[in-house]
Design a protein around this motif. Structure first.
Motif, PDB file in Angstrom:
ATOM      1  N   ALA A 174     -18.860  -5.168  11.009  1.00 26.07           N
ATOM      2  CA  ALA A 174     -19.686  -4.033  11.307  1.00 26.07           C
ATOM      3  C   ALA A 174     -20.816  -4.133  10.184  1.00 26.07           C
ATOM      4  CB  ALA A 174     -19.009  -2.707  11.316  1.00 26.07           C
ATOM      5  N   PRO A 175     -20.521  -4.065   8.822  1.00 24.46           N
ATOM      6  CA  PRO A 175     -21.626  -4.168   7.956  1.00 24.46           C
ATOM      7  C   PRO A 175     -22.343  -5.282   8.039  1.00 24.46           C
ATOM      8  CG  PRO A 175     -19.431  -3.727   6.691  1.00 24.46           C
ATOM      9  CD  PRO A 175     -19.043  -4.108   8.205  1.00 24.46           C
ATOM     10  N   ALA A 176     -22.123  -6.383   8.525  1.00 27.27           N
ATOM     11  CA  ALA A 176     -22.986  -7.578   9.002  1.00 27.27           C
ATOM     12  C   ALA A 176     -23.977  -7.282   9.932  1.00 27.27           C
ATOM     13  CB  ALA A 176     -22.050  -8.757   9.142  1.00 27.27           C
ATOM     14  N   LEU A 177     -23.464  -6.501  10.849  1.00 25.32           N
ATOM     15  CA  LEU A 177     -24.434  -6.159  11.896  1.00 25.32           C
ATOM     16  C   LEU A 177     -25.408  -5.235  11.425  1.00 25.32           C
ATOM     17  CD1 LEU A 177     -22.155  -5.471  14.823  1.00 25.32           C
ATOM     18  CD2 LEU A 177     -23.539  -7.520  14.409  1.00 25.32           C
ATOM     19  N   LEU A 178     -25.253  -4.402  10.357  1.00 24.82           N
ATOM     20  CA  LEU A 178     -26.094  -3.178   9.736  1.00 24.82           C
ATOM     21  C   LEU A 178     -27.053  -4.001   8.982  1.00 24.82           C
ATOM     22  CD1 LEU A 178     -23.530  -0.406   9.044  1.00 24.82           C
ATOM     23  CD2 LEU A 178     -25.186  -0.517  10.694  1.00 24.82           C
ATOM     24  N   PHE A 179     -26.688  -4.970   8.049  1.00 24.75           N
ATOM     25  CA  PHE A 179     -27.545  -5.522   7.275  1.00 24.75           C
ATOM     26  C   PHE A 179     -28.463  -6.803   7.452  1.00 24.75           C
ATOM     27  CE2 PHE A 179     -24.573  -3.207   4.466  1.00 24.75           C
ATOM     28  CZ  PHE A 179     -25.320  -2.134   3.946  1.00 24.75           C
ATOM     29  N   LYS A 186     -28.537  -7.909  11.046  1.00 27.68           N
ATOM     30  CA  LYS A 186     -29.103  -7.917  12.475  1.00 27.68           C
ATOM     31  C   LYS A 186     -30.062  -6.336  12.337  1.00 27.68           C
ATOM     32  CE  LYS A 186     -26.363 -10.868  14.928  1.00 27.68           C
ATOM     33  NZ  LYS A 186     -25.698 -11.154  16.332  1.00 27.68           N
ATOM     34  N   LYS A 187     -29.932  -5.715  11.195  1.00 28.31           N
ATOM     35  CA  LYS A 187     -30.713  -4.471  11.220  1.00 28.31           C
ATOM     36  C   LYS A 187     -30.556  -3.336  12.354  1.00 28.31           C
ATOM     37  CE  LYS A 187     -32.866  -6.257   7.808  1.00 28.31           C
ATOM     38  NZ  LYS A 187     -32.421  -5.647   6.219  1.00 28.31           N
ATOM     39  N   ALA A 188     -29.120  -3.344  12.915  1.00 22.18           N
ATOM     40  CA  ALA A 188     -28.536  -2.640  13.901  1.00 22.18           C
ATOM     41  C   ALA A 188     -28.633  -1.193  13.451  1.00 22.18           C
ATOM     42  CB  ALA A 188     -27.238  -3.171  14.545  1.00 22.18           C
ATOM     43  N   ALA A 189     -28.694  -0.274  14.175  1.00 17.26           N
ATOM     44  CA  ALA A 189     -28.559   1.226  14.263  1.00 17.26           C
ATOM     45  C   ALA A 189     -27.228   1.717  13.810  1.00 17.26           C
ATOM     46  CB  ALA A 189     -29.236   1.910  15.225  1.00 17.26           C
ATOM     47  N   VAL A 190     -27.043   2.399  12.776  1.00 20.99           N
ATOM     48  CA  VAL A 190     -25.791   3.010  12.131  1.00 20.99           C
ATOM     49  C   VAL A 190     -25.051   3.527  13.320  1.00 20.99           C
ATOM     50  CG1 VAL A 190     -24.510   4.429  10.746  1.00 20.99           C
ATOM     51  CG2 VAL A 190     -26.774   2.932   9.727  1.00 20.99           C
ATOM     52  N   VAL A 191     -25.616   4.675  14.211  1.00 16.56           N
ATOM     53  CA  VAL A 191     -24.893   5.030  15.094  1.00 16.56           C
ATOM     54  C   VAL A 191     -24.523   4.362  16.187  1.00 16.56           C
ATOM     55  CG1 VAL A 191     -25.151   6.969  16.923  1.00 16.56           C
ATOM     56  CG2 VAL A 191     -26.362   7.508  14.807  1.00 16.56           C
ATOM     57  N   SER A 192     -25.424   3.433  16.517  1.00 16.05           N
ATOM     58  CA  SER A 192     -24.975   2.428  17.623  1.00 16.05           C
ATOM     59  C   SER A 192     -23.775   1.511  17.163  1.00 16.05           C
ATOM     60  CB  SER A 192     -26.190   1.272  17.905  1.00 16.05           C
ATOM     61  OG  SER A 192     -25.695   0.329  18.979  1.00 16.05           O
ATOM     62  N   VAL A 193     -23.828   0.878  16.084  1.00 11.94           N
ATOM     63  CA  VAL A 193     -22.456   0.249  15.411  1.00 11.94           C
ATOM     64  C   VAL A 193     -21.401   0.978  15.321  1.00 11.94           C
ATOM     65  CG1 VAL A 193     -21.611  -1.053  13.323  1.00 11.94           C
ATOM     66  CG2 VAL A 193     -24.134  -1.564  13.993  1.00 11.94           C
ATOM     67  N   GLY A 194     -21.457   2.121  14.903  1.00 12.17           N
ATOM     68  CA  GLY A 194     -20.239   3.127  14.916  1.00 12.17           C
ATOM     69  C   GLY A 194     -19.673   3.318  16.040  1.00 12.17           C
ATOM     70  N   ILE A 195     -20.316   3.530  17.251  1.00 12.47           N
ATOM     71  CA  ILE A 195     -19.993   3.825  18.596  1.00 12.47           C
ATOM     72  C   ILE A 195     -19.264   2.416  19.067  1.00 12.47           C
ATOM     73  CG2 ILE A 195     -20.728   4.082  21.104  1.00 12.47           C
ATOM     74  CD1 ILE A 195     -22.741   6.210  19.947  1.00 12.47           C
ATOM     75  N   HIS A 196     -19.830   1.442  19.011  1.00  9.99           N
ATOM     76  CA  HIS A 196     -19.423   0.287  19.608  1.00  9.99           C
ATOM     77  C   HIS A 196     -17.840  -0.052  18.798  1.00  9.99           C
ATOM     78  CE1 HIS A 196     -22.410  -1.190  22.366  1.00  9.99           C
ATOM     79  NE2 HIS A 196     -23.255  -0.501  21.799  1.00  9.99           N
ATOM     80  N   LEU A 197     -18.051  -0.155  17.255  1.00  6.23           N
ATOM     81  CA  LEU A 197     -17.086  -0.322  16.342  1.00  6.23           C
ATOM     82  C   LEU A 197     -15.907   0.546  17.064  1.00  6.23           C
ATOM     83  CD1 LEU A 197     -15.540  -1.480  13.946  1.00  6.23           C
ATOM     84  CD2 LEU A 197     -16.638   0.270  12.597  1.00  6.23           C
ATOM     85  N   LEU A 198     -16.014   1.919  17.117  1.00  8.97           N
ATOM     86  CA  LEU A 198     -14.960   2.931  17.546  1.00  8.97           C
ATOM     87  C   LEU A 198     -14.404   2.539  18.737  1.00  8.97           C
ATOM     88  CD1 LEU A 198     -13.641   5.647  16.601  1.00  8.97           C
ATOM     89  CD2 LEU A 198     -15.016   6.773  18.006  1.00  8.97           C
ATOM     90  N   ALA A 199     -15.156   1.935  19.807  1.00 11.97           N
ATOM     91  CA  ALA A 199     -14.800   1.727  21.301  1.00 11.97           C
ATOM     92  C   ALA A 199     -13.965   0.256  21.015  1.00 11.97           C
ATOM     93  CB  ALA A 199     -15.794   1.319  22.163  1.00 11.97           C
ATOM     94  N   SER A 200     -14.585  -0.894  20.253  1.00 11.58           N
ATOM     95  CA  SER A 200     -13.700  -2.073  19.947  1.00 11.58           C
ATOM     96  C   SER A 200     -12.251  -1.632  19.133  1.00 11.58           C
ATOM     97  CB  SER A 200     -14.372  -2.929  19.117  1.00 11.58           C
ATOM     98  OG  SER A 200     -15.796  -3.037  19.799  1.00 11.58           O
ATOM     99  N   LEU A 201     -12.154  -0.716  18.298  1.00 13.80           N
ATOM    100  CA  LEU A 201     -11.039  -0.440  17.480  1.00 13.80           C
ATOM    101  C   LEU A 201     -10.016   0.132  18.548  1.00 13.80           C
ATOM    102  CD1 LEU A 201     -12.505   0.903  14.150  1.00 13.80           C
ATOM    103  CD2 LEU A 201     -11.335  -1.219  14.292  1.00 13.80           C
ATOM    104  N   PHE A 202     -10.486   0.669  19.470  1.00 14.80           N
ATOM    105  CA  PHE A 202      -9.380   1.362  20.514  1.00 14.80           C
ATOM    106  C   PHE A 202      -9.291   0.537  21.933  1.00 14.80           C
ATOM    107  CE2 PHE A 202     -10.090   4.925  17.697  1.00 14.80           C
ATOM    108  CZ  PHE A 202      -8.622   5.796  17.644  1.00 14.80           C
TER     109      PHE A 202
END
Length: 391
Positions: free
Chosen positions: A126-131, A133-149
């Motif tokens: 997740a941090p790699a996507l943020l830094f 690929k400059k991905a949005a925090v909210v978008s990364v958080g949502i996709h991360l949560l969905a992937s974790l579950f």
């Protein structure tokens, strides 16, 4: 580095073991060899996908690409291995009278064995996507949560943006949850009837997948689209436990296995999804009953790398992303194609294996110890109640 630290480091490495920790005495090295083949196909495919602008073209590389471009072929091999491995203890209970499987222990084992490496790999991505690929925090958080579950496929109808190969792990989880129910098939006492039912299920599942689901859309990322491969693992388990090998000599099984492997890699038959599960069974039967094919899958280096496939699968795309950035700055255009191919694949394979091995040793392998939660809890308890030393 001082001599004492150097000696301590050597002692630490000397105690390392790359062999998987198993909870029974029924280790089957060939199965880890099967995993080796599957992960190699996946890695080669992803090298082409992520390094596509760097891999040279030509007759040889074109033929090679044709055999390995679709990494799903390796995933399908993994699905059949999962069907075999998860069915094995239930089938042994129903067919051989071994002790019944406690469902609580079954699910607990999956949680303590598979979840920590998966969660950590996702959190590191997740941090790699943020830094990077400059991905949005909210978008990364949502996709991360969905992937974790394990619901990213169902919610977004696409591969996980955190770690794309995780799509297959979501399918595997669906199968894990249903395995105790599905293995009731082994309650059928008649071997002929039981195997006939499994074969019919394999064919019907494949036909329905081709006719109603296909390769795109939300349903294409569910167990319904791939059940024939898991069912093939059930049939393989049945044949393995019954020691059914049709009385064929080992060399004949070798020939069957090699032909099956060649067909799996290069066939463009329109009935491929229907025939692939049966070809996979032929390949794995050769791994169990052949001479040279079994010998290859049993080679310690092959089975050890195969045993680390989960760690390699979780980490290899991140490694390839870094390697791709590195290769962009290496002028290879003037190099001979053979040299380019050799350099790219050597760098990719060696780095993926090194990082995957490190992740396996530090994260996955300790989680293979069923008692690790209790041991960790006891260690934390001792640390929290440790009396400070008096001066």
């Amino acid at each position: 580095m001082t001599p004492s630290i150097f000696r301590a480091s050597l002692a630490w490495f000397a105690h390392l073991s790359l062999r998987r920790i198993i909870t029974s005495n029924r280790f089957i090295p060939e199965v880890d060899g099967f995993r080796f083949l599957a992960i190699i196909i996946v890695i080669i495919s992803h090298i082409f996908v992520q390094c596509v602008s760097l891999v040279p073209t030509g007759f040889f590389s074109g033929l090679f690409v044709g055999a390995f471009l679709d990494g799903r072929h390796g995933v399908y091999l993994f699905f059949t291995i999962s069907g075999f491995i998860l069915a094995l203890p239930f089938a042994r209970h129903h067919l051989e009278g071994s002790k019944p499987i406690a469902l609580g222990s079954y699910f607990k084992r999956r949680i303590t064995r598979l979840e920590p490496p998966y969660v950590l790999a996702m959190l590191l991505r997740a941090p790699a996507l943020l830094f990077l690929k400059k991905a949005a925090v909210v978008s990364v958080g949502i996709h991360l949560l969905a992937s974790l579950f394990y619901v990213h496929n169902a919610i977004f109808a696409e591969y996980s943006t955190i770690n794309p190969p995780a799509w297959s792990l979501e399918v595997e989880i669906q199968f894990y949850l249903l395995t105790p129910l599905l293995t009731s098939i082994f309650r059928i006492r008649s071997p002929a009837l039981r195997r006939s039912v499994i074969v019919i299920v394999m064919i019907v599942s494949a036909v329905c997948s081709m006719a109603f689901i296909g390769r795109t859309g939300r349903m294409s990322l569910t167990l319904l689209n791939y059940f024939q491969y898991f069912a093939a693992g059930f049939l393989l388990c049945d044949l393995y436990l019954s020691k059914v090998h049709l009385s064929l000599p080992p060399l004949i099984w070798d020939a069957i296995g090699l032909l099956a492997l060649g067909w799996i890699l290069v066939s463009s038959n329109p009935l491929y999804p229907i025939l692939l599960p049966f070809a996979t069974i032929c390949l794995y039967m050769a791994g169990f009953f052949g001479r040279f094919v079994r010998g290859f899958f049993s080679v310690p280096a092959v089975s050890i790398i195969g045993g680390m496939c989960y760690s390699i699968y979780l980490t290899h795309t991140a490694v390839l992303s870094v390697i791709t950035l590195l290769l962009d700055h290496i002028p290879m255009a003037s190099w001979p194609q053979a040299v380019q191919m050799t350099f790219i694949f050597t760098l990719c394979f060696s780095t993926i294996l090194a990082i995957g091995t490190l992740f396996f040793v530090l994260i996955e392998r300790p989680c293979m110890n069923p008692a690790w939660p209790q041991q960790l809890s006891a260690w934390l308890f001792r640390r929290s109640h440790k009396t400070p030393a008096t001066s």
